[in-house]
Design a protein around this motif. Structure first.
Motif, PDB file in Angstrom:
ATOM      1  N   ILE A 193       0.869  -1.177   0.000  1.00  0.00           N
ATOM      2  CA  ILE A 193       0.000   0.000   0.000  1.00  0.00           C
ATOM      3  C   ILE A 193       0.908   1.228   0.000  1.00  0.00           C
ATOM      4  N   PRO A 194       0.390   2.392  -0.406  1.00  0.00           N
ATOM      5  CA  PRO A 194       1.223   3.601  -0.348  1.00  0.00           C
ATOM      6  C   PRO A 194       1.618   3.906   1.100  1.00  0.00           C
ATOM      7  N   VAL A 195       2.881   4.179   1.317  1.00  0.00           N
ATOM      8  CA  VAL A 195       3.387   4.534   2.642  1.00  0.00           C
ATOM      9  C   VAL A 195       4.155   5.845   2.519  1.00  0.00           C
ATOM     10  N   ASP A 196       3.697   6.852   3.227  1.00  0.00           N
ATOM     11  CA  ASP A 196       4.353   8.158   3.247  1.00  0.00           C
ATOM     12  C   ASP A 196       4.679   8.474   4.698  1.00  0.00           C
ATOM     13  N   MET A 197       5.952   8.435   5.020  1.00  0.00           N
ATOM     14  CA  MET A 197       6.363   8.584   6.416  1.00  0.00           C
ATOM     15  C   MET A 197       5.934   9.927   6.996  1.00  0.00           C
ATOM     16  N   ALA A 198       6.029  10.978   6.194  1.00  0.00           N
ATOM     17  CA  ALA A 198       5.642  12.298   6.682  1.00  0.00           C
ATOM     18  C   ALA A 198       4.144  12.359   6.949  1.00  0.00           C
ATOM     19  N   ALA A 199       3.351  11.777   6.056  1.00  0.00           N
ATOM     20  CA  ALA A 199       1.896  11.787   6.233  1.00  0.00           C
ATOM     21  C   ALA A 199       1.488  10.967   7.455  1.00  0.00           C
ATOM     22  N   LEU A 200       2.207   9.890   7.712  1.00  0.00           N
ATOM     23  CA  LEU A 200       1.915   9.074   8.896  1.00  0.00           C
ATOM     24  C   LEU A 200       2.265   9.825  10.175  1.00  0.00           C
ATOM     25  N   GLY A 201       3.296  10.641  10.117  1.00  0.00           N
ATOM     26  CA  GLY A 201       3.684  11.421  11.288  1.00  0.00           C
ATOM     27  C   GLY A 201       4.478  10.645  12.317  1.00  0.00           C
ATOM     28  N   VAL A 202       5.015   9.475  11.947  1.00  0.00           N
ATOM     29  CA  VAL A 202       5.765   8.671  12.914  1.00  0.00           C
ATOM     30  C   VAL A 202       7.193   9.173  13.033  1.00  0.00           C
ATOM     31  N   ASP A 203       7.822   8.850  14.152  1.00  0.00           N
ATOM     32  CA  ASP A 203       9.208   9.251  14.396  1.00  0.00           C
ATOM     33  C   ASP A 203      10.204   8.245  13.846  1.00  0.00           C
ATOM     34  N   VAL A 204       9.790   6.997  13.772  1.00  0.00           N
ATOM     35  CA  VAL A 204      10.671   5.949  13.271  1.00  0.00           C
ATOM     36  C   VAL A 204       9.821   4.830  12.700  1.00  0.00           C
ATOM     37  N   LEU A 205      10.352   4.199  11.668  1.00  0.00           N
ATOM     38  CA  LEU A 205       9.623   3.160  10.935  1.00  0.00           C
ATOM     39  C   LEU A 205      10.594   2.040  10.633  1.00  0.00           C
TER      40      LEU A 205
END
Length: 396
Positions: A193-205
């Motif tokens: 699925i599309p994953v955009d770290m900035a849109a998720l707002g997480v600190d670490v992935l």
């Protein structure tokens, strides 16, 4: 039911991509080229620089897959090491103290539930509802009670057993409002699925290559920015990976990870649609063969490639063997339990009735799955269910 020509010929149908997706041929070619490079990526000579170039190309490709900055990708030996590395009181923003409390989703992967480095009395579990989705109201209420205590939260982006997607962006907003940090295990989601770290707002992935047609034994920690540090690193020694993870890098595996990430990103939309259609067809066939089939998490948004199901009266351990003999590879959940079929903590957390939970199987499709595979799955299912009903009739 008679064996099809495919079964008679011993043709296998592999439907366990969430455990490991077969290595893509294009990725194998990239890895073979990288394996032939003689240099150490830490060396300054021409050969070393060539190895380093392979790594940095891969780092850029992995970063693009999830909308991150290249410099914040740290390679590890896999998703498990990646989770173990960051789920520690030592993970913190520069100049700030680390977390003293860890909150984990109840349906998290074992590498999160068992791999963190917090004291047991500093860990609490976020409950999930009947569809396996974390209870955001519980999370918000708990965060409000923590006061000045620093909290680290870990919520997976997609569940490995059911495919259920989690409201990570909403959770991240709540966590940050209360001064906490948040990690998401994106191992199953990235590339599907599309994953955009900035849109998720997480600190670490955290990520793993072998779920998207890359090699086993390579993963990554991805930081939201360079304003984070890990004070208590797992593997210490040299200064590789900016000091976050010492040891000579596995250049071939890293190159393969990058190639798999690039292919997954280019084909993301088309592949998701194709797999969603195949999954729908498989579920229709299941209900035709066994109308009382239960699909776990069916009311939630799920990965396009995954469904977990149970046919009343059919136990997972027996069914896995029967499907395997019929030429179909399935799973009963996570492939991280030494090959054993055992009770699923995910299903327990969801409140699935034991009689149903003991029969849940997982089908996970991937890049090599075809319509013919779905047909063979349905044929095998018909055979397995037919045998079950015959046994019931004989026992009656």
């Amino acid at each position: 039911m008679r064996l099809t020509a495919a079964m008679a010929a011993g043709q296998r149908t592999y439907l366990d991509h969430n455990a490991t997706s077969p290595l893509r041929p294009e990725v194998a070619e990239v890895m073979l080229r990288a394996l032939q490079l003689p240099g150490n990526a830490s060396s300054v000579h021409t050969e070393g620089r060539a190895a380093r170039a392979e790594m940095e190309t891969a780092r850029e490709r992995v970063a693009r897959l999830i909308g991150a900055r290249t410099k914040n990708v740290i390679f590890t030996s896999g998703g498990t090491e990646a989770a173990n590395l960051v789920l520690t009181p030592g993970f913190r923003r520069l100049g700030q103290a680390g977390a003293t409390r860890l909150l984990l989703g109840a349906a998290e992967h074992p590498c999160v539930l068992n791999g963190h480095r917090f004291r047991s009395d500093a860990v609490e579990i976020i409950p999930v509802n009947g569809n396996g989705i974390v209870d955001l109201a519980w999370l918000e209420a708990h965060l409000q009670r923590t006061g000045d205590e620093r909290v680290l939260v870990s919520i997976q982006l997609a569940n490995n057993e059911t495919g259920v997607l989690q409201p990570v962006a909403e959770a991240a907003r709540l966590v940050h409002e209360h001064g906490g940090l948040i990690h998401t295990d994106a191992v199953q989601a990235a590339g599907k699925i599309p994953v955009d770290m900035a849109a998720l707002g997480v600190d670490v992935l955290t990520l793993s290559a072998h779920k998207i047609g890359g090699p086993k034994g390579i993963g990554a920690v991805v930081l939201a920015s360079d304003q984070f540090e890990i004070a208590d690193r797992l593997i210490r020694g040299g200064g590789q990976e900016k000091g976050f993870r010492a040891g000579t890098e596995n250049v071939a595996a890293i190159a393969g990870f990058g190639a798999a990430a690039e292919i997954a990103l280019v084909n993301l939309e088309q592949e998701a649609g194709r797999l969603r259609a195949l999954r729908a067809e498989a579920e229709v066939e299941l209900r035709r063969i066994a109308p009382d089939t239960v699909v776990v998490g069916a009311q939630a948004e799920r990965l396009p490639n995954t469904f977990a199901f149970a046919i009343p009266g059919l136990k997972a351990e027996t069914a896995l063997i029967a499907f395997d003999l019929a030429g179909v590879a399935l799973s009963s959940g996570s492939a991280c339990s030494s090959g054993k079929v055992k009770r699923s903590h995910v299903l327990d957390a969801m409140g699935v009735e034991p009689a149903v939970a003991e029969g849940v199987l997982r089908v996970s499709l991937g890049w090599s799955t075809t319509k013919e595979d779905v047909i063979r799955f349905a044929e095998a299912c018909e055979r397995v269910v037919g045998t079950l009903y015959k046994r019931k009739a004989s026992a009656a």
